[in-house]
Design an enzyme around this catalytic site. Sequence first.
Site, short mmCIF file in Angstrom:
data_model
loop_
_atom_site.label_atom_id
_atom_site.label_comp_id
_atom_site.label_asym_id
_atom_site.label_seq_id
_atom_site.Cartn_x
_atom_site.Cartn_y
_atom_site.Cartn_z
N GLU A 84 9.04 -27.17 -38.94
CA GLU A 84 9.87 -27.00 -40.13
C GLU A 84 10.71 -28.24 -40.12
O GLU A 84 11.06 -28.48 -41.51
CB GLU A 84 10.79 -25.71 -39.62
CG GLU A 84 10.03 -24.45 -39.66
CD GLU A 84 10.18 -24.02 -41.15
OE1 GLU A 84 10.94 -24.60 -42.06
OE2 GLU A 84 9.28 -23.20 -41.59
N SER A 335 21.23 29.69 -6.41
CA SER A 335 21.31 29.78 -4.98
C SER A 335 21.46 28.31 -4.12
O SER A 335 21.60 28.23 -3.21
CB SER A 335 19.91 30.41 -4.19
OG SER A 335 19.88 31.88 -4.79
#
Length: 650
Positions: A84, A335
């Site tokens: 680039e 329980s």
Amino acid sequence: MKRPHRPLVAVAAVMLATAGLLDTWDAWVARTVLPATLTDTSVEMVDRTGRLMRAFAVEEGRIRLAVPRGGVDPRLTDMLIAYEDKRFRRHNGVDTRAMLRAVGQALWSGRVVSGGSTLTMQVARLLENSGTGSARGKLRQMRVAWALERRFSKDDILHLYLQHAPYGGRIEGVRSATFTWFGKEPHRLTEAEAALLVALPQAPEARRPDRYPQAAQMARNRVLARIGADPTQAPVPRTARALPLHAPHQADALRAADSQTQRFDTTLSLPLQRDLERLARIHASGQARGTSLALMVLDHQSGEVLARIGSPDYSDAGGAPGFVDMTRAKRSPGSTLKPLIYALAFDRGLAHPETVFADRPTRFGSYAPQNFDGVFRGDVTARQALTQSLNIPPVALTDALGPERVMAALRALGAEPKLPGGQAGLAVALGGVGLSLQDLVTVYGHLAASDRTLIAPRAAWQVGDILRGIAPPPGAPAGLAYKTGTSYGHRDAWAIGYDGQHVIGVWMGRPDGTPVPGAFGGAHAAPLLFEAFGRLKPQLAPAPPPPPDTLRLATADLPPNLQRFGPAHGAGTGPALVFPPDGARLGQADAVVKVAGGVLPLTVLVNGQVVAAQVRDRQIDIGQLDLGFSDIAVIDAAGRANRSAVEVRP
């Protein structure tokens, strides 16, 4: 007087004019108002090693993961600059040579051949979200680029590019891109992966690999060719991967509690969480429609939560509201509270694992509990009663302890119980209180760790020893201490177990509280518990040895007051602590206990430790008490008890 040479005057004039122009340009650049360079990034939740578990979208649904400094493969940044902006490290934001070349190519060919934009100019465009189609827009990008170069280093500008570059759809930033297209962090990339990431931002929609794979592949290969690498025929990714979405309920809770934090570091383990989420979905698929489940894994040695699953599916696809976190929902524990009640009783000398209880129809005032199957077993030991999950013995112990003491113990252990009527009653022993899976896992973690928070290690070990003796079904890990539970009306099925290091809890049911006919903790939640332990580790961690003060005797060899629980026939009322009364404040002197009622001989315990036994006097000298709070209990020969909580001050 000799006049100056005209050419020198001309040169001086040009220099002055140039200097003036430079000063004007310099002032113009200095006055540039820069766009915001600090933009919102996605809020993240990571696991114990920093691996991404969930990310939240920012504005307009964009995913913009924060790019860490030094967290990008140098192969990508080198390739980006080479393709680039070769002179990125040398120009001042605008590459004049590249700009002139681009203008010349456009004039010669009659079309735009190259843009001439530097990486800094692209950053300017990204920050301002501006186009490149007009001369005015290009000039603005040049001005911002010059200003950026004055205020930021080259590495800062490169980082801004990697943070804001578009990679298709709503994906912004290179880290979001590597997760979307490759399913990984950007710190290690192949050459082909890096080339695709260089090519995508130039035309993020036209080159999206999931929509236009041929265009993406051609663009990637052009990048490879430009840098002198061989193009490859390897296909580009054809699917945009979803960002990680693990433990989403945990992320929701963290974000709701703290809206300012950008990154939540947790103790969760991503591999374990991912594995157990798959397991949860498998188990949920075999349940009745609308059934949900929740699962938690705790390291009780460190106190760290390693996995948390609030529902099998973070959606409503299975007929259940999957967005509801059932690890935090208050439900009836069935329980599963019984082990805590026995531990409190063992700790306070009310009972021993071999103490005999009468499991027979019993009325506690207006409360007459029955066993789950409606059958009574007669005389049973505490060990047998807990193993078979009988109801009369734990209710009797709760009656002796006091329901509020059980509630206080839950709070002291880190749970947040919720009472439906606001007042604790004996039904607490059988699930008449609201607790979450998180609450129960926390409580069991204290039992497993024997950490002296509230319960003596010997009492916690005794409960664990009983739970480890429950015969597991075929294929289940042997030696796991576990308890199942089913709430009234089959609304909740529970299974919680632990070994020497970890606790795992499982809940199954419907989030709206409607019954699930036929659902039992043992049949539905326990198989998931056993398989979760198998996924967690190849073998269980060994249980700790019994503490030195653990009394390991048969029933007949126990002290008389521990051989049988409950009043003897004709024994009259139980013992009453005349002094010190409950809540008394004492000075630090020799303490004397005065007892009325009960059957001699008496036993006195302080904080669960026997300080006087087989005493046939109703006034007992127990010596000096330690400063602070102490619990004094007296037990008569019939096994009945009374107690006082006192504070000793100097």
